[in-house]
Structures are given as structure tokens and as C-alpha cells.
Scaffold this motif. Structure first.
Motif, PDB file in Angstrom:
ATOM      1  N   ALA A 168       0.829  -1.206   0.000  1.00 38.24           N
ATOM      2  CA  ALA A 168       0.000   0.000   0.000  1.00 38.24           C
ATOM      3  C   ALA A 168       0.867   1.260   0.000  1.00 38.24           C
ATOM      4  O   ALA A 168       0.570   2.233  -0.707  1.00 38.24           O
ATOM      5  N   LEU A 169       1.947   1.242   0.783  1.00 44.14           N
ATOM      6  CA  LEU A 169       2.825   2.410   0.825  1.00 44.14           C
ATOM      7  C   LEU A 169       3.642   2.543  -0.452  1.00 44.14           C
ATOM      8  O   LEU A 169       3.925   3.663  -0.886  1.00 44.14           O
ATOM      9  N   ARG A 170       4.018   1.422  -1.061  1.00 45.97           N
ATOM     10  CA  ARG A 170       4.718   1.508  -2.339  1.00 45.97           C
ATOM     11  C   ARG A 170       3.811   2.144  -3.395  1.00 45.97           C
ATOM     12  O   ARG A 170       4.238   2.997  -4.175  1.00 45.97           O
ATOM     13  N   ALA A 171       2.544   1.724  -3.408  1.00 47.63           N
ATOM     14  CA  ALA A 171       1.602   2.291  -4.369  1.00 47.63           C
ATOM     15  C   ALA A 171       1.385   3.784  -4.108  1.00 47.63           C
ATOM     16  O   ALA A 171       1.341   4.592  -5.044  1.00 47.63           O
ATOM     17  N   ALA A 172       1.263   4.156  -2.839  1.00 47.06           N
ATOM     18  CA  ALA A 172       1.075   5.570  -2.500  1.00 47.06           C
ATOM     19  C   ALA A 172       2.286   6.395  -2.901  1.00 47.06           C
ATOM     20  O   ALA A 172       2.153   7.508  -3.418  1.00 47.06           O
ATOM     21  N   ALA A 173       3.495   5.852  -2.676  1.00 47.36           N
ATOM     22  CA  ALA A 173       4.717   6.576  -3.020  1.00 47.36           C
ATOM     23  C   ALA A 173       4.808   6.811  -4.521  1.00 47.36           C
ATOM     24  O   ALA A 173       5.258   7.872  -4.973  1.00 47.36           O
ATOM     25  N   ARG A 174       4.368   5.845  -5.306  1.00 45.86           N
ATOM     26  CA  ARG A 174       4.409   6.009  -6.768  1.00 45.86           C
ATOM     27  C   ARG A 174       3.323   6.976  -7.249  1.00 45.86           C
ATOM     28  O   ARG A 174       3.548   7.756  -8.183  1.00 45.86           O
ATOM     29  N   ARG A 175       2.156   6.932  -6.626  1.00 45.77           N
ATOM     30  CA  ARG A 175       1.120   7.921  -6.984  1.00 45.77           C
ATOM     31  C   ARG A 175       1.608   9.333  -6.688  1.00 45.77           C
ATOM     32  O   ARG A 175       1.442  10.241  -7.510  1.00 45.77           O
ATOM     33  N   LEU A 176       2.193   9.503  -5.523  1.00 51.30           N
ATOM     34  CA  LEU A 176       2.717  10.823  -5.158  1.00 51.30           C
ATOM     35  C   LEU A 176       3.867  11.227  -6.075  1.00 51.30           C
ATOM     36  O   LEU A 176       4.005  12.403  -6.437  1.00 51.30           O
ATOM     37  N   GLY A 177       4.695  10.256  -6.446  1.00 54.32           N
ATOM     38  CA  GLY A 177       5.790  10.560  -7.366  1.00 54.32           C
ATOM     39  C   GLY A 177       5.276  11.013  -8.720  1.00 54.32           C
ATOM     40  O   GLY A 177       5.816  11.953  -9.330  1.00 54.32           O
ATOM     41  N   ARG A 178       4.232  10.351  -9.197  1.00 52.45           N
ATOM     42  CA  ARG A 178       3.648  10.725 -10.489  1.00 52.45           C
ATOM     43  C   ARG A 178       3.047  12.127 -10.438  1.00 52.45           C
ATOM     44  O   ARG A 178       3.240  12.936 -11.359  1.00 52.45           O
ATOM     45  N   GLN A 179       2.326  12.435  -9.352  1.00 57.10           N
ATOM     46  CA  GLN A 179       1.730  13.763  -9.227  1.00 57.10           C
ATOM     47  C   GLN A 179       2.807  14.835  -9.080  1.00 57.10           C
ATOM     48  O   GLN A 179       2.714  15.910  -9.696  1.00 57.10           O
ATOM     49  N   LEU A 180       3.826  14.548  -8.279  1.00 56.60           N
ATOM     50  CA  LEU A 180       4.920  15.504  -8.123  1.00 56.60           C
ATOM     51  C   LEU A 180       5.617  15.739  -9.456  1.00 56.60           C
ATOM     52  O   LEU A 180       5.991  16.875  -9.780  1.00 56.60           O
ATOM     53  N   MET A 181       5.804  14.688 -10.238  1.00 53.69           N
ATOM     54  CA  MET A 181       6.468  14.840 -11.527  1.00 53.69           C
ATOM     55  C   MET A 181       5.698  15.784 -12.441  1.00 53.69           C
ATOM     56  O   MET A 181       6.289  16.613 -13.150  1.00 53.69           O
ATOM     57  N   ARG A 182       4.372  15.667 -12.449  1.00 53.37           N
ATOM     58  CA  ARG A 182       3.561  16.568 -13.277  1.00 53.37           C
ATOM     59  C   ARG A 182       3.789  18.024 -12.877  1.00 53.37           C
ATOM     60  O   ARG A 182       3.987  18.896 -13.731  1.00 53.37           O
ATOM     61  N   ALA A 183       3.763  18.269 -11.572  1.00 47.64           N
ATOM     62  CA  ALA A 183       3.958  19.636 -11.088  1.00 47.64           C
ATOM     63  C   ALA A 183       5.386  20.114 -11.350  1.00 47.64           C
ATOM     64  O   ALA A 183       5.606  21.268 -11.738  1.00 47.64           O
ATOM     65  N   ALA A 184       6.356  19.225 -11.141  1.00 51.07           N
ATOM     66  CA  ALA A 184       7.760  19.597 -11.306  1.00 51.07           C
ATOM     67  C   ALA A 184       8.086  19.951 -12.752  1.00 51.07           C
ATOM     68  O   ALA A 184       8.781  20.939 -13.025  1.00 51.07           O
ATOM     69  N   ARG A 185       7.592  19.149 -13.685  1.00 49.29           N
ATOM     70  CA  ARG A 185       7.908  19.405 -15.095  1.00 49.29           C
ATOM     71  C   ARG A 185       7.278  20.699 -15.588  1.00 49.29           C
ATOM     72  O   ARG A 185       7.830  21.373 -16.462  1.00 49.29           O
ATOM     73  N   ALA A 186       6.129  21.048 -15.034  1.00 48.62           N
ATOM     74  CA  ALA A 186       5.497  22.311 -15.407  1.00 48.62           C
ATOM     75  C   ALA A 186       6.218  23.502 -14.787  1.00 48.62           C
ATOM     76  O   ALA A 186       6.234  24.597 -15.353  1.00 48.62           O
ATOM     77  N   THR A 187       6.828  23.274 -13.626  1.00 47.37           N
ATOM     78  CA  THR A 187       7.455  24.371 -12.886  1.00 47.37           C
ATOM     79  C   THR A 187       8.915  24.569 -13.243  1.00 47.37           C
ATOM     80  O   THR A 187       9.391  25.702 -13.428  1.00 47.37           O
ATOM     81  N   TRP A 188       9.649  23.449 -13.324  1.00 39.90           N
ATOM     82  CA  TRP A 188      11.089  23.507 -13.641  1.00 39.90           C
ATOM     83  C   TRP A 188      11.392  22.541 -14.789  1.00 39.90           C
ATOM     84  O   TRP A 188      11.901  21.430 -14.547  1.00 39.90           O
TER      85      TRP A 188
END
Length: 220
Positions: free
Chosen positions: A83-103
Motif C-alpha cells: 500500500a505504501l509503495r503504491a502511495a509513493a508512486r502515486r505521489l511521485g507521479r503527481q509531483l512529476m507533473r507539477a515539477a515538469r510544469a514548474t522547472w
């Protein structure tokens, strides 16, 4: 390096999805382990020195430019709960979207292409810090803060806890956040094999239980 980028990355309003996660606080509240500000402080302290230290090391290593694929494997090995591995990957995917738009960064583009379902969030955070011109210790500080900031914000909603008292908990933990960030950065400097592997088995167990709840306020 622009230190103000660290404020952007660590800001709770940065659209990285963290607001939907309690860091285990929701399960702890239901189990009666968090009832007030003192309990919250103990919970956050334990999380900071275990999973927080481990995640901060991974983020610092990614900010140093170590192989993100090896770091993602290392993150998997340090996260026994599915469950935590899945959550970490979901958060990683969402962070990546924000990061690529920002930097915008070729390194972030390559990481996103290699992990279409999301790399572990600390690995993405470290790569994001690197793209933003921040250093490994900045990345470790960001992780240390979100490790305790997430549960504190969740506790305000879950318990109707006085937000001033929740913020005071974070202030009291500030020296320990600095210590954890420094330890994580020092370990990352020595390479992947030296990264921390501290664990919190109760968080792993309750994460699995929490994932099966039919109704919950937070995703994890």
C-alpha cells in the motif's frame, strides 16, 4: 542556487498531491494512538527518525545525481508495504507533473518516460530539487519537513486539533528535522549502499489496514 525555490517546493500549496495523504495519521487516530498534540508530536518524531530519514536519504541521493533507477529499486526494498509503495508512486507521479510544469528539465523528462506509472516520491523530489537548482541537503530538508507536516495538517482535520498547537509541534521538531536532513545528506554522499534503511513496522501494518477501509478521509 536559488534558495527561494526550496520554499516553493516545500509549500503545502505546491500541487504535488500531498494534501490527500495523512502519512499514517488517520489510522493512528482511529486506533487511539493520536488523541492530542502531545501524541501528535510523538507520532511525528517517530516517523521523522524512521521513514523520514530513509526518504530524506533517497531524495538527497537523487539530488546528487545518483542513478534514479537504482534509487527506485532501493526505495522499493525499503518499503515493505504494498500500500505504501503504491502511495509513493502515486505521489511521485503527481509531483512529476507539477515539477515538469514548474522547472522543465531533460532529466525530469527522462525520469517520467522511464516510470510512466510513477517513480517513488523521494526519488522524484530529489530530481526535482536538482532541476530547481537546489542541493542535496535542501532536498533532504524538504522531505524531513513534509514527513511531519503532512500528519500535522491531517491531525487538524481529523481531530479538530487547534492549528496553533499543531504548528507548535512542528516548531519543536525543527532541530530534529535539521539533524535528520544532515544525516541523510551525509549518507547519500557515500553512495546508494550507504543510504539509511530505518523502518517503522507499525506504519507498514496500519497502511495495509487503512488501504482496505471502505470509507476514509485520506488516501494513506
Amino acid at each position: 542556487m536559488t534558495r527561494s525555490a526550496l520554499l516553493v517546493l516545500a509549500d503545502g500549496r505546491f500541487p504535488a498531491g500531498g494534501h490527500a495523504h495523512s502519512g499514517g495519521a488517520e489510522a493512528a487516530v482511529k486506533a487511539g494512538r493520536i488523541k492530542d498534540a502531545d501524541d501528535l508530536e510523538a507520532f511525528c518524531r517517530g516517523r521523522l527518525h524512521t521513514t523520514g530519514l530513509t526518504s530524506a536519504g533517497l531524495a538527497a541521493a537523487a539530488a546528487y545525481g545518483l542513478d534514479p533507477y537504482e534509487l527506485d529499486v532501493a526505495a522499493d526494498a525499503r518499503t515493505p508495504s504494498p500500500a505504501l509503495r503504491a502511495a509513493a508512486r502515486r505521489l511521485g507521479r503527481q509531483l512529476m507533473r507539477a515539477a515538469r510544469a514548474t522547472w522543465p528539465s531533460p532529466e525530469l523528462d527522462a525520469l517520467a518516460a522511464a516510470f510512466p506509472r510513477g517513480a517513488h516520491q523521494p526519488v522524484v523530489l530529489g530530481a526535482t530539487a536538482r532541476a530547481a537548482g537546489l542541493g542535496p541537503e535542501d532536498a533532504a530538508h524538504c522531505v524531513a519537513y513534509e514527513t511531519v507536516g503532512g500528519p500535522a495538517a491531517a491531525a487538524v482535520r481529523l481531530l479538530s486539533l487547534d492549528p496553533y498547537r499543531a504548528t507548535a509541534v512542528l516548531a519543536r521538531l525543527a532541530p530534529e528535522m535539521d539533524h535528520v536532513a544532515a544525516r541523510a545528506t551525509a549518507a547519500a554522499r557515500q553512495g546508494i549502499d550507504a543510504l539509511p534503511a530505518a523502518s517503522a513496522p507499525l506504519l507498514d501494518l496500519t497502511a495495509e489496514q487503512h488501504a482496505a477501509w471502505p470509507v476514509r478521509l485520506f488516501a494513506s
